[in-house]
Design an enzyme around this catalytic site. Structure first.
Site, PDB file in Angstrom:
ATOM      1  N   CYS B  99       0.885  -1.168   0.000  1.00 43.88           N
ATOM      2  CA  CYS B  99       0.000   0.000   0.000  1.00 43.88           C
ATOM      3  C   CYS B  99       0.919   1.212   0.000  1.00 43.88           C
ATOM      4  CB  CYS B  99      -0.913   0.008   1.224  1.00 43.88           C
ATOM      5  SG  CYS B  99      -1.848   1.548   1.405  1.00 43.88           S
ATOM      6  N   CYS B 102      -0.667   4.352   2.296  1.00 44.96           N
ATOM      7  CA  CYS B 102      -0.765   4.275   3.763  1.00 44.96           C
ATOM      8  C   CYS B 102      -0.338   2.886   4.220  1.00 44.96           C
ATOM      9  CB  CYS B 102      -2.145   4.676   4.264  1.00 44.96           C
ATOM     10  SG  CYS B 102      -3.560   3.995   3.383  1.00 44.96           S
ATOM     11  N   SER B 103      -1.270   2.032   4.590  1.00 40.04           N
ATOM     12  CA  SER B 103      -0.872   0.719   5.097  1.00 40.04           C
ATOM     13  C   SER B 103      -2.013  -0.280   4.994  1.00 40.04           C
ATOM     14  CB  SER B 103      -0.428   0.837   6.555  1.00 40.04           C
ATOM     15  OG  SER B 103      -1.499   1.400   7.315  1.00 40.04           O
ATOM     16  N   CYS B 104      -2.864  -0.171   3.967  1.00 36.15           N
ATOM     17  CA  CYS B 104      -4.012  -1.073   3.806  1.00 36.15           C
ATOM     18  C   CYS B 104      -3.529  -2.526   3.803  1.00 36.15           C
ATOM     19  CB  CYS B 104      -4.746  -0.771   2.516  1.00 36.15           C
ATOM     20  SG  CYS B 104      -5.413   0.898   2.464  1.00 36.15           S
TER      21      CYS B 104
END
Lengths: 97, 194, 97
Positions: B99, B102-104
């Protein structure tokens, strides 16, 4: 905008070369490196509330989301020719290529 | 290594919690309960799903078409979770999930994302030089394999269905699941050899 | 990328040359108590309809660049959650002091 998907699997598309972050506060989920790039629709993934509105607690109409496939090499000028990048892109960021 | 939170961040969390509690918005107890629930999610779930898909063609089909239903079929509560997409590795295609924005991460079936997945280096490099990142971690893929980077940018969360290792014929699901690491489910590795 | 390509937003770091030579550390340390609490707080506030994940992201994306890269992951979350709760009037600004 939650109507039938505008693009079918296999459709050639181009991601809009738009830079809303230069115009003011915004929240967009279309990464910079695919803007203006040509890709191929893999499949529609369904319709989801537009994050660009959700981020500001505005009413957020649903938009069709697609998996779109891009070739790595033209984007970065490196990598193996057959390697690809697949990205979720909302319909309002796509135009016919 | 991720740095510990600064003292001022710890103090800010305390003040924010106190202010929210004073307004009757949240309680420490409900936060603790939520945290305990979140702590329970782990990559063992994803590994069990993969092992079942390796042995059960109908489940494999379900996993590839509706990951959320496939997780629920394993007894995982997916209420409120984003849709789960599952990407099938083949002899000619290897998926790697990142991702960049962000950090999905498919937390319902893999647990908290590891620090490296959230790191600036992984987020920026995986999408541009995936083969170099994989090679640094010991996975050298031949040119005949397409590396397909999946940038998780929107409403789905993505998990990889790795290839079943050779020599595992007749193994039961539990034994197969032991070969499926969290790294293989993200695509920075393949399933362990038998 | 060509030189006339606009500069991406701070968080939009796919392919950024800045990290080209940074190895991806095998950091497997699980989140600490602070991080897990911030994580749980975000979930509870979302369940109560007080914020969306897109609002969280908008807040994180608004953190000035130097701090964005200096703060820890859950410190950025806490920054954003706090700003949102102030913006929405659920807590007073003095929570920052």
């Amino acid at each position: 905008m939650s109507d039938a998907p505008r693009f079918a699997p296999g459709a050639a598309v181009r991601v809009k070369d738009d830079w809303p972050e230069r115009r003011g506060p915004c929240h967009i989920r279309t990464p910079h490196y695919i803007r203006g790039r040509r890709g191929t629709v893999v499949r529609p993934l369904g319709a989801f509330a537009n994050p660009e509105d959700l981020a500001f607690a505005r009413p957020a109409p649903k938009r069709t989301l697609y998996h779109v496939l891009f070739e790595q090499e033209p984007i970065w000028h490196e990598g193996k020719p057959a390697d690809t990048i697949m990205v979720e892109v909302f319909e309002h960021w796509l135009e016919e290529a | 290594m991720a740095a510990p939170p600064r003292p001022e961040s710890l103090a800010l969390l305390d003040r924010l919690m106190a202010a929210l509690e004073a307004k009757g918005i949240v309680t420490e107890a409900e936060i603790a309960e939520r945290q305990a629930n979140t702590d329970k999610a782990s990559p063992e779930t994803g590994a069990r799903m993969v092992a079942k898909a390796w042995t059960d063609p109908a489940y494999r089909q379900l996993l590839l078409t509706d990951g959320k239903a496939a997780a629920e079929a394993m007894g995982v509560s997916m209420a409120g979770a984003p849709p789960l997409g599952v990407l099938e590795n083949t002899p000619t295609r290897h998926h790697l999930v990142v991702c960049t924005l962000c950090s999905c991460y498919p937390r319902a079936v893999l647990g908290y994302p590891p620090n490296w997945y959230k790191s600036f280096a992984y987020r920026s490099r995986a999408v541009r030089e995936p083969r170099a990142v994989l090679a640094e971690w010991g996975l050298n893929l031949p040119d005949s394999v397409e590396v397909r980077v999946v940038d998780s940018t929107a409403d789905y969360r993505w998990m990889v269905l790795p290839m079943r290792p050779a020599g595992t014929e007749g193994w039961d699901e539990a034994r197969l699941a032991s070969l499926v690491t969290r790294d293989a489910l993200v695509g920075v590795a393949v399933a362990k050899p038998a | 990328m060509s030189d006339d390509t606009p500069i991406p937003a701070t968080h939009d770091i796919g392919g950024l040359a800045r990290f080209h030579c940074t190895p991806v550390e095998h950091d497997e340390v699980p989140p600490d108590g602070f991080g897990r609490k911030v994580d749980a707080l975000r979930q509870v506030l979302a369940q109560k309809g007080l914020m969306t994940v897109d609002e969280l992201r908008r807040g994180i994306e608004g953190i000035p660049e130097a701090e964005y890269f200096a703060l820890g992951y859950y410190e950025r979350w806490l920054r954003s959650i706090t700003a949102l709760m102030i913006e929405k009037g659920h807590v007073q600004k003095d929570v920052l002091e």
